[in-house]
Design an enzyme around this catalytic site. Structure first.
Site, PDB file in Angstrom:
ATOM      1  N   SER A 138       0.841  -1.197   0.000  1.00  0.00           N
ATOM      2  CA  SER A 138       0.000   0.000   0.000  1.00  0.00           C
ATOM      3  C   SER A 138       0.881   1.254   0.000  1.00  0.00           C
ATOM      4  O   SER A 138       1.691   1.443  -0.904  1.00  0.00           O
ATOM      5  CB  SER A 138      -0.958  -0.046   1.192  1.00  0.00           C
ATOM      6  OG  SER A 138      -1.985   0.905   1.074  1.00  0.00           O
ATOM      7  N   ASP A 267      -9.834  -3.330  -6.083  1.00  0.00           N
ATOM      8  CA  ASP A 267      -9.297  -2.705  -4.866  1.00  0.00           C
ATOM      9  C   ASP A 267     -10.141  -1.481  -4.499  1.00  0.00           C
ATOM     10  O   ASP A 267     -10.212  -0.519  -5.270  1.00  0.00           O
ATOM     11  CB  ASP A 267      -7.846  -2.289  -5.110  1.00  0.00           C
ATOM     12  CG  ASP A 267      -7.123  -1.848  -3.846  1.00  0.00           C
ATOM     13  OD1 ASP A 267      -7.768  -1.276  -2.955  1.00  0.00           O
ATOM     14  OD2 ASP A 267      -5.904  -2.064  -3.759  1.00  0.00           O
ATOM     15  N   HIS A 295      -7.889  -4.942  -1.314  1.00  0.00           N
ATOM     16  CA  HIS A 295      -6.704  -4.169  -0.929  1.00  0.00           C
ATOM     17  C   HIS A 295      -5.844  -5.009   0.008  1.00  0.00           C
ATOM     18  O   HIS A 295      -6.233  -5.286   1.144  1.00  0.00           O
ATOM     19  CB  HIS A 295      -7.115  -2.865  -0.241  1.00  0.00           C
ATOM     20  CG  HIS A 295      -5.962  -1.940   0.007  1.00  0.00           C
ATOM     21  ND1 HIS A 295      -5.287  -1.297  -1.010  1.00  0.00           N
ATOM     22  CD2 HIS A 295      -5.342  -1.561   1.151  1.00  0.00           C
ATOM     23  CE1 HIS A 295      -4.319  -0.555  -0.513  1.00  0.00           C
ATOM     24  NE2 HIS A 295      -4.331  -0.701   0.811  1.00  0.00           N
TER      25      HIS A 295
END
Length: 329
Positions: A138, A267, A295
């Site tokens: 991320s 996502d 995600h």
């Protein structure tokens, strides 16, 4: 662009199940040893080591996401996977994320490659015979992408994997303002608000904060928070300047080491803007776009209370590919 054989288990085709269930699943945490590095500006970052590095054996540097740590579900799973394969691993904590507040008003952000550079230099200087592999998740994936693009052939990393990275920050911030994605934004913003309040009320740090305590509660989106807190604290002219300069996408073309980038089309933190065009990809970048995965999810099997995941074997398989070549550091 490649699409390998990831197929989500039938009960985990929903993007929110893919994203949320890993947060609720217990993951064993191996024993870690903490090491503190002092930064040039009088602050510190903490490293959590899985094991002692061995000569000529690789070190996997794990770079966590927004408000993550070595205790994040994905970090724990990667640490356990490395332990099972007798691979040394270390978690680089962004400032204020290791369980102890950092010492300056500034913190960390999506384009902050300064601290990662310091960690990598320390590891390279201390263990010069050990190749460095890296995996970023991320926000940490965006930081890793930007580092690789900035350093190009001078990178201290030999192989890298970037997972669920918000490579276009402006688009991702807007995505989190709509639909169920607002739930993720709210959860993370509350953590950032509390850290900001703690610094504002600090007898010394409060003088350097760009916002008052009463104003913090009004910052309910990432765009607002980054404009009033992140950008001014870290030397940007404003939120748009920050998003433009910190986004990882423009740096992909300059990556000069073998790198795997993994995204999921569903996502809930992203839009199609994070997907690079073929001409934006360095010849050394393998881009993997999966239709499902959420995600940092990528649940591929098991039961809801005991899922198994695609990422760990995929990541370690890519990093260990051409192991003999990467050991010739």
């Amino acid at each position: 662009m490649k699409n390998t054989a990831f197929k989500p288990v039938w009960w985990a085709r929903n993007s929110h199940i893919q994203t949320i269930l890993p947060l609720l699943t217990k993951v064993k945490s191996p024993a870690l040893t903490r090491q503190r590095l002092n930064t040039h500006d009088g602050d510190f970052v903490d490293l959590d080591w899985l094991s002692q590095p061995e000569r000529n054996k690789p070190i996997v540097v794990i770079i966590h996401g927004l408000e993550g740590s070595a205790q994040s579900h994905y970090a724990r799973r990667m640490l356990m996977a490395c332990q099972q394969q007798s691979i040394c691993a270390v978690v680089h904590h962004h400032r204020s994320c290791s369980g102890e507040p950092n010492q300056l008003a500034r913190s960390y952000h999506s384009g902050d490659t300064q601290d990662v550079t310091g960690t990598l230099k320390f590891i390279n200087d201390t263990y010069p015979n050990s190749p460095i592999w890296a995996v970023g998740y991320s926000l940490g994936g965006n930081v890793l992408c930007k580092y690789l693009g900035e350093k190009q052939s001078q990178s201290l990393i030999q192989r890298a994997v970037i997972i669920s990275a918000p490579l276009q920050l402006n688009a991702c911030a807007k995505r989190l303002e709509s639909g169920f994605s607002k739930v993720y934004q709210s959860y993370l913003i509350k953590q950032l608000q509390q850290k900001t309040i703690n610094k504002i009320t600090h007898p010394i740090l409060g003088e350097h904060m760009p916002i008052s305590k009463n104003e913090v509660s009004a910052l309910r989106t990432f765009y607002q928070f980054d404009d009033k807190v992140t950008a001014p604290l870290h030397g940007f002219a404003g939120v748009d300047d920050y998003y433009h300069r910190a986004s990882g996408l423009p740096f992909i073309a300059n990556i000069a080491v073998p790198t795997l980038i993994i995204h999921a089309q569903d996502d809930p933190f992203m839009t199609a803007d994070v997907i690079p065009n073929p001409e934006q990809l360095s010849p050394l970048v393998e881009y993997e776009l999966q239709p499902y995965g959420g995600h940092v999810g990528f649940i591929q099997g098991g039961k809801p209370w005991r899922p198994n995941f695609y990422l760990e074997p995929r990541v370690l398989n890519f990093l260990s590919c051409n192991k003999n070549d990467s050991n010739n550091k």
